[in-house]
Design an enzyme around this catalytic site. Structure first.
Site, PDB file in Angstrom:
ATOM      1  N   ARG A 128      69.932  59.190  20.290  1.00 16.13           N
ATOM      2  CA  ARG A 128      69.446  57.901  20.819  1.00 16.13           C
ATOM      3  C   ARG A 128      70.443  56.757  20.616  1.00 16.13           C
ATOM      4  NH1 ARG A 128      64.456  59.862  18.805  1.00 16.13           N
ATOM      5  NH2 ARG A 128      63.206  60.612  20.526  1.00 16.13           N
ATOM      6  N   GLU A 233      72.791  43.264  34.968  1.00 16.35           N
ATOM      7  CA  GLU A 233      72.930  43.172  36.425  1.00 16.35           C
ATOM      8  C   GLU A 233      71.608  42.879  37.148  1.00 16.35           C
ATOM      9  OE1 GLU A 233      76.153  45.622  38.108  1.00 16.35           O
ATOM     10  OE2 GLU A 233      74.762  46.066  39.726  1.00 16.35           O
ATOM     11  N   ASN A 241      80.662  43.052  42.025  1.00 16.32           N
ATOM     12  CA  ASN A 241      80.693  44.139  43.016  1.00 16.32           C
ATOM     13  C   ASN A 241      81.439  43.738  44.288  1.00 16.32           C
ATOM     14  OD1 ASN A 241      79.216  45.873  41.387  1.00 16.32           O
ATOM     15  ND2 ASN A 241      77.264  45.066  42.102  1.00 16.32           N
ATOM     16  N   HIS A 244      82.846  46.252  46.703  1.00 15.59           N
ATOM     17  CA  HIS A 244      82.425  47.587  46.268  1.00 15.59           C
ATOM     18  C   HIS A 244      81.461  48.274  47.229  1.00 15.59           C
ATOM     19  CE1 HIS A 244      84.597  46.634  42.684  1.00 15.59           C
ATOM     20  NE2 HIS A 244      84.267  47.766  42.106  1.00 15.59           N
ATOM     21  N   HIS A 248      82.987  51.594  48.035  1.00 10.87           N
ATOM     22  CA  HIS A 248      82.369  52.869  47.646  1.00 10.87           C
ATOM     23  C   HIS A 248      82.138  53.750  48.865  1.00 10.87           C
ATOM     24  CE1 HIS A 248      80.621  51.523  43.493  1.00 10.87           C
ATOM     25  NE2 HIS A 248      81.852  51.995  43.402  1.00 10.87           N
TER      26      HIS A 248
END
Ligand SMILES: NC(=O)c1ccc[n+]([C@@H]2O[C@H](COP(=O)([O-])OP(=O)(O)OC[C@H]3O[C@@H](n4cnc5c(N)ncnc54)[C@H](O)[C@@H]3O)[C@@H](O)[C@H]2O)c1
Length: 359
Positions: A128, A233, A241, A244, A248
């Site tokens: 964790r 975000e 971004n 992006h 992308h």
């Protein structure tokens, strides 16, 4: 850059970014200040290339860690994006448990963005969550990916589809390691620095020519200011971004043969051409972006249709059911965001492609 430079990031966890030439030799000393060696294991994670250059037992980083009193382990993986998978993260977690790592112990991510994302992700899920230190060795990792706490791995559906926000304890940057980096990887990282220039600090462009370390620090400051306001975000961080969404899509359409930074440069250019044409910008920026691209000889990728790119972009994490957030420069050194209906994305990209073809 002979003097130690320090940037403090104040997110949910506060941590320092330190930069100095030759810092690898002093890394253990700085790590000891946040994670004292007594009874601690550390696992240095790196790919084969970085291991051969900076991760060998006789080299300053590893020698320093052993001398400081850490029990040092090393996990080495194959270089490249293909290693950023859930299977690699699981394998790394298995390595940690086989070597009896506890929550008291920690990981060092020594490498580029692939290493930082993979090792950071494993650190965030093992027991964790255990501490990790970033030692970025590519320009992209220094200027961007080692800062901000985004970790993750890729799936068939796309890049970074599984991930966490997990902040490092410390980020150590030794610009000397950039001497061994191939030119294409330098240009890949430079794209993220240029992006930071368009998002929030036009003085970055002068610094790139004069002093690369300065440019890296300025790019980090642009990112730091944004993530301190919006760590996870929910809003402002989406400014990062820029380029992006289309970038992308280009990467995906090219089956990831077009490098990320190069794709982002074309993404920034096409986005700003469309935004300028639609009258969204206060002052057109597309001409400036093209000038910068030409100065560093970045190609403009016009090989994919608006239909292909919009289909690829529609799978992006930056969308919700009906809309996608487009980040665009509205004047030099400043960006803003607009929510675009998915149904209008193809026309938006088509507009950018048509304008680019005219130039
Ligand atoms: N977490 C984030 O916020 C964030 C932001 C941007 C990009 N990323 C991710 O970063 C990754 C790309 O990172 P990258 O471009 O650094 O790629 P990378 O980590 O694959 O490194 C590129 C290549 O350079 C080699 N290398 C690394 N350091 C070197 C050195 N000093 N000398 C010689 N060779 C060296 C590596 O072995 C590798 O072959 C992508 O997976 C991307 O999704 C993450």
């Amino acid at each position: 850059m002979t003097q130690l430079q320090r940037i403090t990031v104040r997110t949910s966890k506060q941590y320092d970014i330190l930069m100095k030439k030759g810092l690898l030799a002093d890394a253990a000393e700085h790590i000891s200040a946040v994670l004292p060696p007594e009874g601690r294991r550390c696992c240095v994670v790196c790919d084969e290339t970085v291991c051969a250059l900076y991760g060998q037992k006789q080299q300053p980083l590893m020698q320093g860690l052993v001398s400081a009193g850490y029990s040092v382990f090393e996990y080495i993986f194959k270089p490249g994006e293909d290693s950023k998978t859930i299977a690699s993260a699981e394998d790394l977690c298995r390595f940690l448990s086989q070597n009896r790592f506890s929550r008291h112990d920690f990981i060092i991510a020594l490498g580029g963005g692939v290493c930082g994302d993979l090792a950071g992700f494993a650190a965030s899920i093992y027991m964790r969550g255990i501490p990790f230190v970033q030692i970025p060795t590519t320009l992209l990792a220094m200027a961007d990916s080692s800062v901000g706490g985004k970790t993750g791995v890729n799936t068939e559906a796309g890049k970074n589809m599984i991930g966490t926000f997990w902040q490092p304890e410390l980020v150590l940057m030794d610009p000397d390691v950039l001497d061994t980096l191939e030119e294409r990887h330098l240009l890949n990282g430079l794209a993220e620095i240029i992006k930071a220039g368009f998002i929030g600090d036009g003085s970055i462009f002068d610094a790139i020519g004069d002093n690369l370390c300065d440019a890296i620090l300025k790019a980090i400051h642009v990112k730091r200011k944004i993530i301190e306001e919006d760590e996870r975000e929910a809003g402002e961080r989406r400014l990062l971004n820029l380029g992006h969404t289309i970038g992308h899509a280009i990467e995906k359409c090219s089956s990831y043969t077009v490098p990320h930074g190069y794709a982002v440069m074309t993404g920034m250019y096409l986005t700003s051409l469309a935004a300028d044409d639609l009258g969204w910008s206060e002052k057109p920026v597309s001409g400036l972006i093209k000038t910068v691209m030409d100065a560093f000889a970045y190609p403009v990728y016009l090989d994919y249709s608006a239909k292909e790119l919009s289909a690829a972009a529609a799978c992006d994490k930056k969308r919700d059911a009906e809309t996608i957030i487009i980040t665009y420069p509205d004047k030099p050194g400043h960006c803003t965001m607009k929510s675009l209906p998915i149904s209008e994305l193809e026309d938006f990209i088509s507009n950018g492609l048509a304008k680019a073809a005219e130039h």
